[in-house]
Structures are given as C-alpha cells and as structure tokens.
Design an enzyme around this catalytic site. Structure first.
Site, PDB file in Angstrom:
ATOM      1  N   LYS A 116       0.883  -1.172   0.000  1.00 55.87           N
ATOM      2  CA  LYS A 116       0.000   0.000   0.000  1.00 55.87           C
ATOM      3  C   LYS A 116       0.914   1.213   0.000  1.00 55.87           C
ATOM      4  O   LYS A 116       1.616   1.482   0.972  1.00 55.87           O
ATOM      5  CB  LYS A 116      -0.912   0.010   1.218  1.00 55.87           C
ATOM      6  CG  LYS A 116      -1.853   1.201   1.218  1.00 55.87           C
ATOM      7  CD  LYS A 116      -2.687   1.259   2.484  1.00 55.87           C
ATOM      8  CE  LYS A 116      -3.556   2.525   2.398  1.00 55.87           C
ATOM      9  NZ  LYS A 116      -3.492   3.314   3.639  1.00 55.87           N
ATOM     10  N   GLY A 177      -8.504   9.388   9.273  1.00 59.30           N
ATOM     11  CA  GLY A 177      -8.901   9.506  10.664  1.00 59.30           C
ATOM     12  C   GLY A 177      -9.892  10.606  10.964  1.00 59.30           C
ATOM     13  O   GLY A 177     -10.235  10.833  12.127  1.00 59.30           O
ATOM     14  N   GLY A 204     -11.370   8.082   5.995  1.00 58.34           N
ATOM     15  CA  GLY A 204     -12.477   8.993   6.231  1.00 58.34           C
ATOM     16  C   GLY A 204     -13.792   8.361   6.629  1.00 58.34           C
ATOM     17  O   GLY A 204     -14.659   9.031   7.186  1.00 58.34           O
ATOM     18  N   SER A 226      -9.396   3.543  11.501  1.00 63.53           N
ATOM     19  CA  SER A 226      -9.669   4.422  12.647  1.00 63.53           C
ATOM     20  C   SER A 226     -11.082   4.254  13.186  1.00 63.53           C
ATOM     21  O   SER A 226     -11.288   4.240  14.406  1.00 63.53           O
ATOM     22  CB  SER A 226      -9.442   5.886  12.265  1.00 63.53           C
ATOM     23  OG  SER A 226      -8.098   6.117  11.923  1.00 63.53           O
TER      24      SER A 226
END
EC number: 2.8.1.10
Length: 279
Positions: A116, A177, A204, A226
């Site tokens: 990633k 986050g 998000g 998150s």
C-alpha cells in the site's frame, strides 16, 4: 429474472481479485490505534477481513505497543498489506516498500509482493503527494510489486496510476482519521466508472452507514481502520463494518430504484373497491 437468493449466492461467491489473488471479503482493516493487541485481534476476527495493512515502520520498531505486533496475527489466515506510512518522499517510500516485502516473506508469505503506497509530506492534513506517488509507483512496478496507491480522489491521477500498472487505486473518502465520510462522491464516482482495476475507498469512513454508501456507489472494497480502532467497542464496530460492506455491495448489484420528483403508489390502482354508496 434473478431471485434474491440466487443474486446473494452469486455475489458471495464472486471474489475480489487484486493482482491475480482472490479474496471473498471486501473489507480491509489495519492494525493501528487499537487500545490493546487483544482488542485488535478480536476486531480482526469480528470483521471477517482477509487483508490487513501493517505500517512497516511500526513493525520495525521496538517502541511500547509495537513489539510483537506482527506476531500477534495469524498470517496463515489473512494476507499482509505492508504500507509505507510515514514516508514523505518517493525515494523513502520505495525503500520502505522493499523492507515490507522482506517482512512478509519472513512471516511466511513468500509470494507476497503487495504494497500500500503512501507518500505523504503533509503532516497536518495527511494528504498524499500525487507526483511522488506516481514516481514511486512506477519504480515499484518495475521491481515487481503489486502497488495499491493511496491517492486524492483525482480521476486523472487514478487513470495514470492504472496505466502505469497499479493493481488498484485507493482514493480517499476524506482525510485519514477524520471520520467525515465520503466528501468526494462525484470524483470517486468518476474514478469507479473509468477504472479497470479495483477501486478501494480508503480513509475517512466513520460509520457503517458511510461504508454502505461507499459500496453502493460501486466501490470494489473498503479499507477502514480508525473508525473501528477508536470506537467505544472496536470488535462490535468491526462486525458492523463487515456487515455494512457486504450490505452495500449487495445493494449495488441489486440496483436501487430511480429517484423521482413525484410519488408513485405502491399498490395497483386497478381493481379498486368501490366505496361509494348508492342512495
């Protein structure tokens, strides 16, 4: 006409394919921000995810909370997605990606070339560098990596990365986050419509309803960390996110009704009972 049962069965059996590797779950999760390793383990299991992203820099350090992170996960059951979080330049990201590939091999995934790709020079908003990301992607692809780049919701950049040979594109829904949900729906829709590689919405998403929304748009998968790790009860949130991802995918395949500016009765108007009385 397909029945609901047939559509559901076909959907569950149709895998997500990234760089030739098949996955049944369309939810990816991470390892950061959990209060304890035990909570992380429970959340991973509850989510039913098959891909877990790990920051190579976190695994390399012996700082409190990091030690034993890699060993806490059964890598025979899930696929590691090393990430280059913390890298501010293309050169740094390439070096860390190489470390990540070696780390995956040491943990038993000899054929794992996934990375990633994150190139983020901005420490306040954590927005990815489009030029650095493209430069790093081109180099890593030359070295045989399956590159999954984290990007702004930029349709032109997404296409350039796809043409360069990236295995997916990973546009952000909103800043990492932030929990702001999908703030770039129009651009993400363009990316989805024009992409021939899987589109993974990353960053998000704060609630299961937002996860469902992202999948209803036609995204191939989601990466959520998150919202799970910082929830009051991470394992329960992980389960909810897994269910929401599957629900959104089913809704996308089923096809929603068109929006109208007027009402349409649910019941037929033919054969109405005459309720008028004759004198």
């Amino acid at each position: 006409m397909q029945t609901v049962e047939k559509l559901t069965t076909e959907t569950l059996e149709k895998p997500l394919i990234i760089a030739g590797k098949k996955f049944t779950s369309r939810l990816m999760t991470g390892t950061g921000k959990y209060p304890t390793i035990e909570t992380m383990q429970q959340s991973i299991e509850a989510s039913k995810c098959e891909i877990i992203t790990v920051a190579v820099r976190r695994v390399q350090t012996q700082a409190p909370g990091h030690k034993g992170l890699a060993e806490a996960i059964d890598w025979q059951k899930v696929w590691m997605l090393p990430n280059t979080a913390g890298c501010q330049t293309a050169e740094d990201a390439v070096r860390v990606a190489r470390l990540g590939r070696e780390m995956a091999k040491l943990l038993g995934q000899e054929d794992n070339n996934f990375v990633k790709l994150e190139v983020i020079p901005d420490s306040k908003y954590l927005l990815p560098d489009p030029i650095g990301t493209l430069q790093a992607a081109e180099q890593l692809i030359k070295e045989g990596f399956a590159v999954l780049p984290y990007i702004n919701a930029d349709p032109l950049l997404a296409k350039r990365l796809e043409e360069a040979g990236c295995s997916t594109v990973m546009p952000l829904g909103s800043p990492i986050g932030s929990g702001q949900g999908i703030q770039n729906a129009a651009n993400i829709s363009i990316i989805i419509d024009n992409s021939t590689v899987p589109v993974v919405i990353d960053a998000g998403i704060g609630t299961p309803s937002e996860a469902t929304q992202a999948m209803e748009m036609g995204a191939d998968a989601l990466l959520i960390n998150s919202a799970i790790a910082l929830a009051k009860n991470p394992p329960i949130m992980a389960k909810a996110m897994g269910m929401a991802t599957e629900s959104g995918r089913l809704a996308y395949l089923a096809g929603r009704i068109p929006k109208k500016s007027y009402a349409t009765p649910s019941s037929p108007v033919t054969g109405k009972i005459n309720t008028t009385t004759s004198e």
